[in-house]
Design a protein around this motif. Structure first.
Motif, PDB file in Angstrom:
ATOM      1  N   UNK A 118       0.841  -1.195   0.000  1.00  0.00           N
ATOM      2  CA  UNK A 118       0.000   0.000   0.000  1.00  0.00           C
ATOM      3  C   UNK A 118       0.875   1.244   0.000  1.00  0.00           C
ATOM      4  N   UNK A 119       0.321   2.315  -0.552  1.00  0.00           N
ATOM      5  CA  UNK A 119       1.023   3.595  -0.627  1.00  0.00           C
ATOM      6  C   UNK A 119       0.024   4.720  -0.377  1.00  0.00           C
ATOM      7  N   UNK A 120       0.555   5.891  -0.028  1.00  0.00           N
ATOM      8  CA  UNK A 120      -0.235   7.112   0.079  1.00  0.00           C
ATOM      9  C   UNK A 120       0.279   8.117  -0.943  1.00  0.00           C
ATOM     10  N   UNK A 121      -0.637   8.914  -1.482  1.00  0.00           N
ATOM     11  CA  UNK A 121      -0.236  10.056  -2.297  1.00  0.00           C
ATOM     12  C   UNK A 121      -0.705  11.305  -1.555  1.00  0.00           C
ATOM     13  N   UNK A 122       0.244  12.017  -0.962  1.00  0.00           N
ATOM     14  CA  UNK A 122      -0.069  13.186  -0.140  1.00  0.00           C
ATOM     15  C   UNK A 122       0.091  14.463  -0.957  1.00  0.00           C
ATOM     16  N   UNK A 123      -1.012  15.150  -1.198  1.00  0.00           N
ATOM     17  CA  UNK A 123      -0.996  16.309  -2.082  1.00  0.00           C
ATOM     18  C   UNK A 123      -0.498  17.587  -1.414  1.00  0.00           C
TER      19      UNK A 123
END
Length: 365
Positions: A118-123
């Motif tokens: 799993x990964x996060x994309x933090x804007x």
């Protein structure tokens, strides 16, 4: 690859996920991507137009809600987690990407329980509390701002910028102006308050066009209002006599940025990324109630780079905004410097960088 993009709710969360999905499918049309969101989010209206698959779960937010709403949201979390586990078992993704929004938390948590990558994309420059917690559980965190790095485990961070949709920089100004029936001999101000519009900006701009003396400056507006204010803003432009193209929602966003000489905008992270890659100077009015005041922090990064001016909403009047627009449009040298600064801050290859790493994660699953 099989990838789930979890989250949405607003364009700021959804559009980076669309950009990443487009890049996955561009590389291999046999790949499969699935979006998981909520029935109320913008994803339920947008994804079908993009030809992308969506499943929804019932989940509500906690922050900023009244006590009874928080209690109902907490009581609904076990069901949301159960539905998330069911989606994961059915779709069997190699990797799950949380992009923010209510659906992101249960899906990323479920992927952790099932041992999925799993990964996060933090804007944003300051991550919300959910991503700060999830950052401890995921394998990778893709960031846009170095200011966010102190909130996450350093070894998991990959700074990529915010992925943006295809087509930016490929449309000429005259073609874009024709698309919106605007005059090529006038300066164009693009007003946008995010995918849902911004009531405060709509009111200030409406007052401005009705009262400002443009002193011979040939100006026109392209204005995305959101559904709620569309009719009222359209009426105000009609009464002002100022040339304008008014829309509740601008689907042709690439053309809109290409038409703009200057933008008046909120400071959502994705809008700023699109402004940068399009080289559009901006006057930013950050949303004052954003979590942890992250829009003000986003805007200051742009201002420090020389790409934007920042006005605080509580201090903005129609007269003050009109004055800043006039000063900037009358100074082509300043606009050119701001445009170059925006382009220098752009990360047009962000989607490719993210998908490169997603492929590595998928192979190691």
């Amino acid at each position: 690859m099989r990838v789930i993009f979890a989250g949405g709710g607003t364009g700021g969360h959804l559009y980076p996920a669309i950009a990443m999905a487009q890049e996955v499918l561009r590389r291999d049309p046999a790949s499969r991507v699935l979006f998981v969101g909520t029935p109320e989010g913008i994803e339920s209206r947008i994804l079908s137009k993009e030809g992308l698959e969506l499943k929804t779960i019932r989940v509500k937010g906690l922050k900023g809600k009244k006590m009874m709403e928080q209690i109902r949201a907490l009581l609904g979390l076990p069901r949301a987690l159960k539905d998330s586990l069911s989606i994961l078992r059915s779709f069997q993704p190699e990797v799950v990407v949380g992009v923010g929004g209510y659906a992101s938390g249960p899906l990323v948590l479920a992927s952790f329980f099932m041992g999925r990558r799993a990964a996060l994309q933090e804007q944003n420059s300051i991550p919300g509390i959910t991503n700060r917690i999830l950052g401890k559980l995921v394998d990778r965190i893709y960031t846009a701002y170095v200011e966010s790095h102190s909130y996450f485990p350093e070894k998991k961070i990959l700074q990529t910028g915010n992925p943006i949709r295809e087509g930016f920089g490929r449309v000429g100004r005259e073609e874009a102006l024709r698309h919106f029936s605007l005059d090529p001999d006038r300066k164009t101000v693009f007003v946008l308050g995010g995918s849902l519009g911004a009531h405060a900006i709509n009111r200030i701009v409406s007052d401005m066009v009705r009262t400002a003396d443009w002193k011979g400056l040939r100006v026109q507006f392209l204005h995305q209002t959101g559904e709620a204010d569309y009719q009222e803003v359209l009426k105000d432009y009609g009464a002002s006599g100022v040339r304008a193209s008014v829309h509740s929602y601008v689907h042709e966003i690439v053309q809109a940025y290409a038409a703009a000489d200057l933008a008046v905008s909120r400071a959502g992270a994705v809008a700023l990324s699109e402004l940068c890659v399009s080289g559009v100077p901006s006057v930013l009015i950050p949303f004052p109630y954003a979590a942890d005041d992250h829009q003000l922090h986003n805007a200051r990064v742009m201002a420090d780079a020389g790409a934007a001016e920042v006005l605080v909403q509580e201090d903005v009047t129609a007269g003050k905004l009109g004055e800043r627009i006039q000063v900037l449009l009358a100074d082509p040298v300043r606009l050119e410097k701001m445009s170059k600064a925006a382009l220098g801050h752009a990360r047009p290859q962000a989607a490719r960088a993210v998908v490169d790493d997603l492929e590595r994660l998928a192979r190691s699953n």
